[in-house]
Design a protein around this motif. Structure first.
Motif, PDB file in Angstrom:
ATOM      1  N   MET A   1       0.834  -1.212   0.000  1.00 21.28           N
ATOM      2  CA  MET A   1       0.000   0.000   0.000  1.00 21.28           C
ATOM      3  C   MET A   1       0.866   1.259   0.000  1.00 21.28           C
ATOM      4  O   MET A   1       0.574   2.239  -0.667  1.00 21.28           O
ATOM      5  CB  MET A   1      -0.901   0.007   1.235  1.00 21.28           C
ATOM      6  N   PHE A   2       2.008   1.210   0.732  1.00 25.51           N
ATOM      7  CA  PHE A   2       2.858   2.383   0.825  1.00 25.51           C
ATOM      8  C   PHE A   2       3.838   2.475  -0.335  1.00 25.51           C
ATOM      9  O   PHE A   2       4.711   3.331  -0.327  1.00 25.51           O
ATOM     10  CB  PHE A   2       3.617   2.385   2.150  1.00 25.51           C
ATOM     11  N   GLN A   3       3.736   1.566  -1.304  1.00 27.86           N
ATOM     12  CA  GLN A   3       4.545   1.670  -2.499  1.00 27.86           C
ATOM     13  C   GLN A   3       3.937   2.625  -3.510  1.00 27.86           C
ATOM     14  O   GLN A   3       4.619   3.085  -4.421  1.00 27.86           O
ATOM     15  CB  GLN A   3       4.726   0.287  -3.139  1.00 27.86           C
ATOM     16  N   SER A   4       2.665   2.942  -3.367  1.00 26.92           N
ATOM     17  CA  SER A   4       1.968   3.779  -4.332  1.00 26.92           C
ATOM     18  C   SER A   4       1.846   5.204  -3.795  1.00 26.92           C
ATOM     19  O   SER A   4       1.403   5.427  -2.659  1.00 26.92           O
ATOM     20  CB  SER A   4       0.565   3.207  -4.607  1.00 26.92           C
ATOM     21  N   VAL A   5       2.250   6.165  -4.609  1.00 25.51           N
ATOM     22  CA  VAL A   5       2.126   7.580  -4.237  1.00 25.51           C
ATOM     23  C   VAL A   5       0.656   7.976  -4.160  1.00 25.51           C
ATOM     24  O   VAL A   5       0.242   8.760  -3.298  1.00 25.51           O
ATOM     25  CB  VAL A   5       2.882   8.461  -5.246  1.00 25.51           C
ATOM     26  N   LYS A   6      -0.140   7.423  -5.049  1.00 25.93           N
ATOM     27  CA  LYS A   6      -1.567   7.724  -5.064  1.00 25.93           C
ATOM     28  C   LYS A   6      -2.233   7.293  -3.758  1.00 25.93           C
ATOM     29  O   LYS A   6      -3.043   8.027  -3.189  1.00 25.93           O
ATOM     30  CB  LYS A   6      -2.226   7.027  -6.254  1.00 25.93           C
ATOM     31  N   SER A   7      -1.886   6.101  -3.279  1.00 26.81           N
ATOM     32  CA  SER A   7      -2.450   5.621  -2.013  1.00 26.81           C
ATOM     33  C   SER A   7      -2.021   6.499  -0.854  1.00 26.81           C
ATOM     34  O   SER A   7      -2.813   6.815   0.037  1.00 26.81           O
ATOM     35  CB  SER A   7      -2.030   4.177  -1.760  1.00 26.81           C
ATOM     36  N   LEU A   8      -0.764   6.905  -0.872  1.00 30.27           N
ATOM     37  CA  LEU A   8      -0.275   7.786   0.192  1.00 30.27           C
ATOM     38  C   LEU A   8      -0.994   9.126   0.188  1.00 30.27           C
ATOM     39  O   LEU A   8      -1.311   9.680   1.242  1.00 30.27           O
ATOM     40  CB  LEU A   8       1.237   7.986   0.046  1.00 30.27           C
ATOM     41  N   LEU A   9      -1.259   9.646  -1.001  1.00 32.30           N
ATOM     42  CA  LEU A   9      -2.006  10.910  -1.094  1.00 32.30           C
ATOM     43  C   LEU A   9      -3.414  10.747  -0.546  1.00 32.30           C
ATOM     44  O   LEU A   9      -3.909  11.602   0.203  1.00 32.30           O
ATOM     45  CB  LEU A   9      -2.043  11.386  -2.547  1.00 32.30           C
ATOM     46  N   TYR A  10      -4.080   9.660  -0.907  1.00 35.95           N
ATOM     47  CA  TYR A  10      -5.432   9.415  -0.395  1.00 35.95           C
ATOM     48  C   TYR A  10      -5.435   9.308   1.126  1.00 35.95           C
ATOM     49  O   TYR A  10      -6.287   9.879   1.809  1.00 35.95           O
ATOM     50  CB  TYR A  10      -5.999   8.143  -1.012  1.00 35.95           C
ATOM     51  N   ILE A 179       5.919  11.457   5.819  1.00 38.81           N
ATOM     52  CA  ILE A 179       7.298  10.998   5.658  1.00 38.81           C
ATOM     53  C   ILE A 179       7.385   9.939   4.553  1.00 38.81           C
ATOM     54  O   ILE A 179       8.282   9.963   3.707  1.00 38.81           O
ATOM     55  CB  ILE A 179       7.835  10.450   6.992  1.00 38.81           C
ATOM     56  N   ALA A 180       6.422   9.002   4.571  1.00 41.37           N
ATOM     57  CA  ALA A 180       6.395   7.987   3.522  1.00 41.37           C
ATOM     58  C   ALA A 180       6.143   8.619   2.156  1.00 41.37           C
ATOM     59  O   ALA A 180       6.736   8.207   1.146  1.00 41.37           O
ATOM     60  CB  ALA A 180       5.313   6.946   3.834  1.00 41.37           C
TER      61      ALA A 180
END
Length: 272
Positions: A1-10, A179-180
């Motif tokens: 899940m933390f590999q995707s920038v989109k998921s982190l933004l959400y 941070i992630a």
């Protein structure tokens, strides 16, 4: 899940939205608690002041011997009883405190004592009994005021501590996600921006994607490297593209570079 920038933004948007929502709810709750605390404290002070005034009037009447004026004190006691009854309407006051108030503060008995003093003969015994009853009620009013005020103050402080704890947890989660996001998105974009600034797109063999970059950035870098490799292969094999094809490829590379710069700019804004 933390590999995707989109998921982190959400996730960051969700945490920030929840934080703002909780801040609004807790702010409203804090405002109501403070308003009730102020109202209860003011009402309790008015009750103590009113009882002190009544006790002074009774003492002055007994000293002067004008027992007929005791009738004028009864309306003040009824008004005081109304103030005490208002305290029962607040939900912040526990039920056991309300029961203790009803048992220890008997203003109706005080009215009976005044009327008994008015017709008693001799009046000294009835007056002493009335003074003892008023002293007992006064002490109980002071105790109730301290207990209720302390309880409500502890409730307000406890709520404030819970607010601080909740906000601390949310801030910690938001910091972890940011941070992630910086690690997966912003720092790789800054590295790509540095590579694009050091070399021209036409002369760059390929872009090196940082290993910690998100999946979207990796896909973008692979797409750009593929186009650059096809262009370089066409030049090596002598199959020079026609002007329209060359212009189309140049436009595609330029558009990709522009989009990459836009993503980098947004990432820098998010980092700030």
């Amino acid at each position: 899940m933390f590999q995707s920038v989109k998921s982190l933004l959400y996730i960051s948007f969700i945490i920030v939205g929840m934080s703002l929502f909780l801040v609004i709810i807790m702010g409203v709750r804090q405002y109501r608690l403070n308003a009730q605390y102020t109202e209860i404290s003011s009402l309790s002070e008015r009750t103590l002041f009113g009882f002190s005034t009544i006790r002074d009037q009774v003492t002055e009447t007994m000293i002067s011997g004008n027992y007929g004026e005791l009738k004028t004190i009864v309306p003040d006691i009824e008004q005081l009883n109304t103030l005490v009854s208002k305290l029962y309407d607040f939900k912040m006051i526990p039920a056991q405190y309300k029961l203790a108030m009803a048992d220890s503060i008997d203003l109706s008995g005080l009215v009976i004592g005044l009327r008994r003093l008015e017709v008693a003969d001799p009046k000294q015994t009835a007056g002493l009994e009335l003074q003892r009853e008023m002293r007992r009620i006064g002490e109980n009013l002071i105790k109730v005021d301290r207990i209720i005020t302390s309880h409500i103050r502890d409730s307000v402080i406890g709520f404030q501590l819970s607010v601080i704890g909740t906000m601390g947890i949310l801030i910690s989660c938001a910091s972890f996600v940011l941070i992630a996001l910086y690690k997966r998105g912003v720092r790789p974009l800054l590295e790509l921006s540095r590579q694009a600034g050091e070399n021209r797109v036409d002369d760059t063999p390929e872009f090196d994607c940082p290993p910690e970059a998100g999946t979207e950035l990796r896909a973008l870098v692979e797409s750009v490297n593929t186009m650059l490799a096809e262009k370089r292969s066409a030049g090596v094999n002598g199959n020079v593209a026609t002007d329209p094809d060359h212009n189309l490829l140049s436009q595609t590379v330029n558009e990709t570079t522009n989009n990459l710069n836009a993503v980098i700019n947004y990432a820098e804004l998010l980092l700030e």
